[in-house]
Design a protein around this motif. Structure first.
Motif, mmCIF file in Angstrom:
data_model
loop_
_atom_site.group_PDB
_atom_site.id
_atom_site.type_symbol
_atom_site.label_atom_id
_atom_site.label_comp_id
_atom_site.label_asym_id
_atom_site.label_seq_id
_atom_site.Cartn_x
_atom_site.Cartn_y
_atom_site.Cartn_z
ATOM 1 N N LEU C 675 0.823 -1.205 0.000
ATOM 2 C CA LEU C 675 0.000 0.000 0.000
ATOM 3 C C LEU C 675 0.867 1.269 0.000
ATOM 4 N N VAL C 866 -3.528 5.285 2.147
ATOM 5 C CA VAL C 866 -4.264 5.171 0.885
ATOM 6 C C VAL C 866 -4.182 6.486 0.132
ATOM 7 N N ASP C 871 -0.596 3.443 -6.474
ATOM 8 C CA ASP C 871 -1.592 2.659 -7.209
ATOM 9 C C ASP C 871 -1.255 1.173 -7.106
ATOM 10 N N ARG C 875 -5.899 -1.558 -4.821
ATOM 11 C CA ARG C 875 -6.302 -0.168 -4.614
ATOM 12 C C ARG C 875 -7.594 0.163 -5.352
#
Lengths: 87, 166, 980, 428
Positions: C675, C866, C871, C875
């Motif tokens: 992430l 996030v 990306d 996601r």
């Protein structure tokens, strides 16, 4: 026949391999990337004669494989190393 | 653990560093390098017939106790952009399974003849334990993932004892 | 006990042994089965049927036996449902009949049969409705069942062998041997599986001549030749299923579990020559002890010298009965009559059978044509038989004690047919053969409908030769053996004798399950007319003999009742295994401790030797606590956690998954997997990172270390290591093949010792090589350094999941114990996973139960990550609306409002307004020795703000505790201790 | 209340006694003998549990009269007759536990409702925990159930020993048993009886059940279906219902609609009968093996099942290593059954959805309904599914009980993923 021909190891018993997922029908080429991702992740088009799948030879060489099978007979139609391009 | 019998023995072998070399792709151009065991399941041996490079998985080569020459070969491969070398010392334990029942012992877990057909080494799972096997003059050598070794030896011993009885 | 006269047979010796049956002692000869010995001792009553508890004797002599099933051995090590026909007796063996009370002779439940037609097909569906099934169920369960429930099992190790071969032959009768010989001569590697303990099949008693020798001589020579050609002959071994071209065969010598072998045989081609199964003919009271298959009587005589009765009546629909009669008469039994359902003209003048019949008649045997046995007389054993002409005329009685029936033979197809391959009706057999032989699977001999010796040999030879060719053997198979034996049976279909409707209730088709002709009529009347429906509705053919004696017969009777052909009715689909096989044999070595392999760390033996209480985590074994620190995990963990906070401790972290990701594209690859970005990290740093599943849920968390520009070490949860390895490998293959990234599992290459607590830095400085003095002093939070210690590689990472100053030491396994012991000597104490949980919850770190596959990064407080916009995998699907609703959970801390009550993980959190509607749940809770109270983490609906008072409702454990919502970090929120 | 009109034989001990003297001619066919008519209000495709129960409730509760159930092969030949017969309502998520609890309540009275003994046996379903973590997960689930008014008990080792002595809970094991979640009202139901009982009751209410009639296509006009093509010809239908477990993916393909479904095999097996030994239903998951469940049928056979074979298949041929997994798990739980023999093994095809929960929704057309995606848990859902789906089909509005099972939930993220497994039906 319940063996898969591993491109690296040769024919091995099915129990050495782990199925991961079925590929959906060609994801629609819309502009919405998340819609494509949704179809790829969730949707399947059942074809009783052909299932295109990702498997891994977990109990052997650990290669990831692209497997084409006939799910109505169990016949393995083709096996190749999984490869693709960067997302 | 070492077990001895007239029919089949499983002996742990001492060894030092172990490297794995992982190529970025397989099959690929680096296969053309001199001294590289490029064929699937190929094993390169030294003058004493010891396995020094075992091509056990696509583009992945096990290099036990690498000599200076072997290290040079792997370094050259890395320098040419073929792949990466990884020091995995401690990941694998080395065993020799020998004696007339050696193949029969392995046949409790796999069909060694079929698995090693047309190749010198193969990645297998023996009694649920990941391993690389290769033929030797006396039987088989085995590279076993070390966290599994206690259970592997216990199970192998059960089968070995049963073979002994029959 | 007086010794009876010695019997002579092909399978018995002259040595006496004794065994017990239902408490009484009997003599037997070595080689006897329970069935042959009991018969020889005059015992006929051997069992009771399931539904009516009718008295039953032997029907057959092999795996087709439905009646004579015994409990073998004594509790607790008892084996139930052993077929007497397969059970080889050993000295002192103890057998007991089953399913009767108080005794086999007097069974109170047999009063049920007085109900007769009441208990017809569908009985249970139509009654016991009021007040409820449960009212009656317990009694019915006790009445049902066959053998006793074992109290324990001490079956020994089961051998396993994997075999590859060119040609697998099932059955070593004439056809199978001819096939094996042909294949072996052609150069094929041959494996033969024969269910019987010896080879020969029908040759054992049919006689006949092959290639100018007696069948017996040919058998000996052929077996010798097969051995010399390297064929592997496995006796007492039955192929039980086809696992997609790998055949599973089970060896059970002596017919009793104990010395079993499971074979996994992968042939290139296969010849199925398992013979044919003799069918009974149905008549009234055909289930009485003394009604037996004709072939069984011949087997008992030839193999064991056992006479199945004194006065016999034979009942058949084919020529073979006459040859059998002659052999049985020669064996000393009086054949009173032969009842042939066929007309007088069925026997061709001059045929062998005709000649035989004439000689039998001359010897005083009554030979009746166009007659049938209508019923058997005698309750506990046949005393007489009533026969009648088939085309009118009164029945009459013939005295006898045994009725031998033979209604023809059904090819044994089950073994090769789990794939549902079609069967074809074969009129000469009035049964079914394989509809198609595939390239790799051929039927031969009587399994292929060739009932004559010569034809079976030729058929077997041809199948063997073709199989060898399919397997790419190039040698010459030679010429087929020429043989002649019993002539063609020339059977005419006949499945059951005429009966009045009331008598159909005593015309038994499936003896074990008491399925009668009347039951089939009821099924038909109620609309169950397809054979599969009839099977399910009436329980036809689902007995322990796998329908061998009843499946085709039942189909034939159904065809008659429906007025259709047997071909149209078909037979029900058979299910593997072909022969029942014990759970112990199937389990193989995966029993007890070996049921699942255990992975052990390099420190495992130290833990065990020092009171470490190991618990499984996935496949790993890890110390939960050390027994010296407390009598139970709760007390020990408190002591261990306190020790870490006050002084310092070490814990074995070797089970953490460790993946080395290397290559010029490694950073880009990890940016895709995680992430947050790995590429922005500098060498020598580590970062706590999470990755997402394809659907956006958090998959795993761990530290990622940048070892070099092109090299990272990613750590994973202990239970997830192999799964995460596959995950990394999958995406490497899918999107990065050919590019510069590799993934290598180095979990076992590094032992991990985590040292935590205020004194841990001092301990490290004291223990490690002096070269570490400066780096350790320099290391900032989340920094690491590489070096060596005691001649081995060592990596020291300063990272903490306890809130204390802490270091992870990554060392080679060979040096782990020495380093561990040195740290102990330097004043740190070992702690276990239970204490780790306390330390983590105190600090608000995820414990694992929050990563339950149902939580998004938003739920776990990672919205900021996030938003950074990487990306990564997973996601795209995070934007789905449901993940942003106010009722989605978020991670919070909990404390009891009274500061002391205990609340447990798994409690549901409710508000006062809606006490039955959970707003979230407690994911983990611990008693904190540091804060002297219970602390918890919870996943709670976002609309429940910090400070809110809730109930932690735990009706299962009888507690409702008022709690209030706090920040997840309970202890040292500024993290001064670990940064200090 | 019995649903049956006088045209069917009422079943009772008295009727059995009358039949004893009247002979087999006394009994009437349960459903057979109807002719296919050219047009129906509702055509249901698939005479399995869900199709038959839907037909029954459409006829009994929704006042619909012209109903046909078209079946490719035989009544009850699919999964309703191949499962391990377990019924329970011990679900975690509220959408699921309310629905399955409705079903369990209906099971309790179904034999009376159908005048057919389906042998509901509330012998208790025991979910075993092998780790503290799984015990906590069971506690979370059990507490959620209790707050919803559903029976659940958390058994520690001592309580488990008392409830299930046959388990020898404290016996030394590779994965020691820590405790269990018990639902006493859970248990088993005789599977074939469910299909036959519903078929008989529906038939008595006028539903035409047509066997050997395969539906091969759907005729449409605009946004609506007008009827179905079948091997027995075209049938006009105001509403079309698909209840074709194991083949829903193909129905989707037939209608040109990809579905979040993969079809996988699940095996089950039964041992030879023995005297009573295992008195409840036991379910447990162990690392590496996946799931094992075991109970003992009233006939005495030990009925066992496990997780999916592991790859898409329509073959109904189970792989041996999965059978081994199940047997190893069963032996780990009950070491004493090692000498008991496996008698039969079989497999069924399962519509596995991408969150493990069912789909009850319209499919592409306004009057085409699909009742699908039951994964390997459809049997226990039959009574609730039939009642709620009948209401949906008749009214056009999904009742609250099943609204969460809408197809759009995958796109919206309102997933019903009980185990947190994600869109991977076979991941262990």
């Amino acid at each position: 026949m319940r063996q898969l021909p591993c491109p690296f190891c040769g024919a091995r018993e099915l129990r050495e391999f782990v199925f991961h997922k079925t590929l959906p029908a060609a994801a629609s080429a819309t502009a919405d990337a998340s819609a494509d991702e949704f179809a790829r992740t969730y949707l399947r088009v059942a074809d009783p004669q052909l299932s295109v799948e990702h498997w891994q030879h977990v109990h052997g060489c650990r290669a990831w494989l692209l497997v084409r099978r006939n799910p109505s007979t169990g016949a393995v139609l083709a096996v190749q190393m999984l490869s693709g391009t960067a997302p | 653990m070492q077990t001895q019998s007239s029919r089949c023995s499983i002996d742990r072998q001492a060894h030092g560093r172990v490297l794995e070399f992982a190529a970025f792709s397989w099959p690929q151009p680096g296969d053309a390098m001199v001294g590289w065991p490029s064929v699937a399941g190929a094993v390169r041996r030294d003058a004493l017939n010891r396995a020094i490079l075992l091509h056990f998985a696509p583009g992945r080569v096990l290099a036990p106790d690498p000599s200076a020459a072997t290290e040079a070969l792997l370094d050259a491969a890395a320098a040419q952009g073929v792949g990466s070398g990884i020091d995995v010392t401690g990941k694998w334990e080395h065993y020799i399974i020998a004696g007339p029942d050696a193949a029969r012992l392995l046949a409790c877990a796999i069909e060694p003849g079929a698995v090693l057909e047309n190749r010198e080494c193969a990645a297998v799972t023996l009694f649920d334990c990941p391993a690389v096997i290769a033929r030797t003059h006396a039987g088989f050598e085995l590279w076993l993932q070390s966290s599994y070794s206690a259970d592997f030896l216990a199970t192998a011993e059960r089968f070995r004892a049963a073979l002994q009885r029959t | 006990m007086s010794t009876p006269p010695l019997r002579r047979g092909t399978r018995i010796g002259t040595q006496w042994l004794s065994f017990r049956f239902d408490g009484r002692s009997y003599p037997a000869q070595a080689g006897d089965t329970a069935a042959s010995a009991l018969l020889a001792n005059g015992v006929r009553l051997m069992g009771r049927s399931v539904k009516y508890r009718r008295r039953r004797g032997l029907l057959g002599a092999g795996p087709e036996e439905p009646n004579a099933l015994f409990n073998v051995g004594e509790q607790p090590q008892l084996i139930p449902n052993v077929q007497a026909t397969l059970l080889l007796l050993r000295e002192g063996m103890s057998l007991a009949s089953q399913n009767r009370w108080p005794s086999l002779r007097v069974d109170l439940a047999s009063l049920l049969q007085a109900g007769g037609g009441l208990f017809s097909a569908g009985f249970y569906y139509k009654t016991f409705i009021w007040p409820s099934w449960r009212t009656y169920e317990s009694l019915i369960r006790r009445l049902a069942g066959l053998g006793a429930a074992p109290l324990d099992c001490a079956l020994p190790h089961v051998a396993i062998e994997h075999l590859a071969c060119d040609v697998l032959v099932t059955g070593a009768g004439p056809a199978g041997l001819a096939a094996a010989r042909a294949a072996a001569r052609a150069g094929a590697r041959v494996v033969i599986c024969e269910s019987e303990p010896v080879c020969g099949g029908e040759l054992e008693f049919e006689g006949g001549h092959i290639d100018g020798q007696t069948a017996a001589a040919w058998l000996v020579r052929t077996l010798a030749e097969l051995e010399s050609l390297g064929a592997r002959i496995l006796t007492s071994t039955t192929v039980i299923t086809d696992n997609g071209g790998e055949f599973i065969a089970h060896a059970e010598p002596g017919g009793l579990p104990g010395h079993n072998t499971m074979y996994r045989i992968r042939p290139r081609a296969m010849v199925l020559a398992a013979g044919a199964l003799e069918r009974p003919i149905v008549f009234c009271n055909n289930d009485r002890p003394g009604v037996m298959l004709l072939g069984a009587a011949e087997r008992y005589l030839t193999r064991y010298g056992t006479q199945v009765g004194r006065e016999l009546v034979l009942f058949a629909n084919h020529d073979r009965v006459y040859a059998s009669a002659q052999r049985l008469a020669a064996g000393g039994m009086a054949v009173r009559a032969i009842v042939d359902t066929r007309g007088a003209d069925a026997l061709m003048t001059g045929s062998a059978a005709h000649v035989l019949r004439d000689s039998l008649v001359a010897a005083g045997v009554e030979c009746l044509a166009a007659h049938a046995v209508i019923s058997a007389n005698g309750g506990s054993g046949v005393r007489a038989v009533r026969v009648a002409p088939l085309h009118g005329g009164p029945p009459r009685k013939i005295r006898c004690d045994t009725i031998l029936v033979s209604g023809g033979w059904s090819p044994a197809l089950h073994g090769g047919f789990h794939g549902g391959a079609a069967r074809a009706y074969a009129p000469p057999l009035d049964s079914f053969v394989a509809a198609t032989s595939t390239e790799t699977r051929r039927h031969a001999g009587s399994a292929n409908g060739c009932l004559e010796l010569g034809a079976a040999l030729a058929d077997g030879h041809a199948a063997g030769a073709r199989a060898a060719a399919d397997a790419k053997a190039t040698g010459h198979a030679g010429v087929a053996p020429q043989g002649n034996g019993d002539p063609s049976p020339r059977l005419q279909a006949f499945a059951r004798s005429p009966a009045a409707p009331a008598a159909e209730r005593r015309q038994f088709i499936d003896l074990q399950n008491d399925v009668t002709v009347a039951d089939l009529r009821v099924a038909l009347a109620e609309g169950f007319s397809d054979i599969e429906h009839v099977k399910r509705y009436t329980t036809l053919g689902i007995g322990t003999e796998q329908g061998r004696s009843s499946a085709v017969l039942g189909a034939a009777v159904l065809a008659e009742l429906k007025g259709e052909s047997l071909a149209a009715v078909g037979v029900s689909r058979s299910r593997p295994p072909y022969q029942p096989v014990t759970l112990r044999s199937i389990a193989g070595f995966h029993v007890g401790d070996a049921v699942m392999v255990s992975r052990r760390t390099p420190l495992n033996d130290w833990h065990v030797a020092h009171g470490g209480m190991l618990e499984p985590m996935g496949l790993w074994m890890r110390p939960r606590y050390y027994s010296a620190n407390g009598a139970n995990p709760f007390d020990a963990a408190i002591a261990e956690a306190r020790q870490v906070r006050t002084a310092g401790g070490i814990v074995d972290g070797s089970t953490l998954g460790k993946l080395e990701v290397a290559g010029p594209d490694a950073a880009a690859f990890l940016d895709f997997i995680y992430l947050s970005k790995a590429s922005t990290m500098r060498v020598g740093r580590s970062k706590y990172m999470v990755n997402l599943r394809e659907d956006g849920m958090v998959l795993d968390d761990g530290l990622v270390l940048r070892l070099a520009d092109d090299r990272f070490l990613a750590t994973t949860g202990s239970g997830h290591g192999t799964h995460m390895l596959s995950h990394f490998e999958h995406y490497r293959a899918l999107h990065w093949s050919g590019r510069g990234v590799t993934v290598t599992d180095v979990t076992e290459a590094w032992a991990v010792i985590v040292a935590a607590g205020p004194r841990c830095r001092d301990a490290l400085l004291q223990v490690l090589d002096t070269a570490w003095q400066a780096p350790i002093g320099r290391l900032g939070h989340m920094d690491f350094a590489d070096g060596s210690h005691a001649g081995q590689a060592l990596r020291v990472l300063r990272a903490s999941f306890s809130g204390e100053l802490a270091f992870e030491l990554h060392c080679r396994p060979a040096g782990a114990v020495a380093l561990w012991e040195a740290l102990l000597a330097a004043g740190l104490a070992a702690y276990g996973l239970e204490a780790v949980d306390i330390l983590r919850v105190e600090k608000g770190y995820l414990t694992g139960s929050e990563l339950n596959g149902q939580t998004t990064p938003f739920d776990l407080g990672m919205a900021a990550l996030v938003k950074q916009g990487n990306d990564c995998l997973g996601r795209a699907l995070l934007d789905r609306p449901a993940f942003h609703e106010a009722t989605r959970p978020r991670l919070v801390g909990l404390r009891a409002c009274d500061g002391r009550s205990r609340f447990l993980a798994g409690a549901q959190l409710t508000t006062a307004a809606a006490p039955d509607r959970p707003q979230g749940f407690v994911t983990s809770s611990v008693y904190s020795p540091t804060l002297d109270q219970w602390l918890g983490l919870a996943l709670l609906a976002r609309n429940q703000a910090e400070g809110t008072q809730l109930m932690a409702r735990d009706p299962l454990r009888g507690s409702d505790v008022a709690v209030h919502v706090v920040a997840p970090v309970h202890f040292d929120p500024a993290s001064e201790r670990m940064k200090g | 209340m019995s649903a049956l009109p006088a045209s069917a034989r009422h079943y009772s001990a008295w009727s059995l006694l009358r039949a004893r003297f009247a002979g087999s001619g006394y009994w009437r066919p349960l459903w057979a003998g109807r002719k296919l008519k050219p047009a129906y209000d509702v055509v249901i495709v698939g005479a399995g549990g869900h199709g038959l129960a839907s037909a029954f409730h459409l006829a009994r509760d929704q006042g619909m009269r012209r109903i046909a159930v078209l079946e490719k092969r035989l009544v009850g030949y699919g999964n309703v007759g191949r499962n391990t017969t377990i019924v329970r309502s011990n679900y975690l998520l509220p959408e699921n536990h309310y629905f399955y609890e409705d079903s369990l309540r209906r099971w309790e009275t179904l034999s009376h409702d159908l005048n057919y003994n389906v042998m509901y046996s509330p012998r208790g379903v025991v979910d075993l925990a092998l780790t503290d973590d799984s015990m906590l997960a069971l506690a979370r689930r059990g507490n959620a159930m209790r707050l919803a008014g559903i029976d659940a008990e958390l058994l520690d080792l001592a309580a488990l020993e008392r409830f299930a002595p046959e388990l020898e809970a404290r016996r030394k094991r590779r994965f020691p048993i820590v405790g269990a979640l018990l639902q006493r009202r859970g248990g088993t139901v005789r599977h074939d009886a469910v299909a036959w009982g519903y078929a008989r009751a529906a038939s008595a209410l006028g539903v035409d059940i047509i066997e050997d009639c395969e539906v091969t296509g759907v005729r449409t006009a605009g946004n609506a279906a007008t009827g179905v093509e079948s091997t027995r010809g075209y049938v006009q239908a105001d509403r079309v219902v698909f209840a074709t477990a194991g083949h829903t993916g193909m129905i989707g393909a037939m209608l040109g609609t990809p579905l979040p479904i993969e079809t996988h095999l699940l095996q089950a097996m039964v041992s030879e009968p023995i005297k009573p030994l295992i008195n409840s239903v036991y379910v447990y998951v162990s690392p590496g093996h996946g799931e094992t469940y075991i109970c003992q049928s009233d006939r005495g056979g030990l009925v066992m099942g496990g997780h999916l074979d592991g790859f898409p298949s329509y073959t109904r041929e189970g792989v041996w290593h999965r059978l081994e997994d199940v047997v190893q798990g069963a032996l780990e739980l009950f070491p004493r059954i090692g000498g008991v023999k496996i008698l039969r093994q079989w497999a069924g095809t399962n519509d596995m959805t991408m969150d493990g929960s069912p789909i009850m929704d319209r499919l592409r057309y306004d009057n085409v309904f699909v009742n699908a995606g039951w994964c390997y848990g459809g049997f226990k859902a039959i009574p609730a599914s039939g009642a709620a789906f009948a209401k949906f089909v008749a009214s056009g509005t999904a009742p609250d009980l099943i609204r969460a099972y809408r197809l759009s939930r995958f796109a919206s993220g309102h997933l019903l993923d009980e185990p947190g497994q994600g869109p991977f039906p076979v991941r262990l």
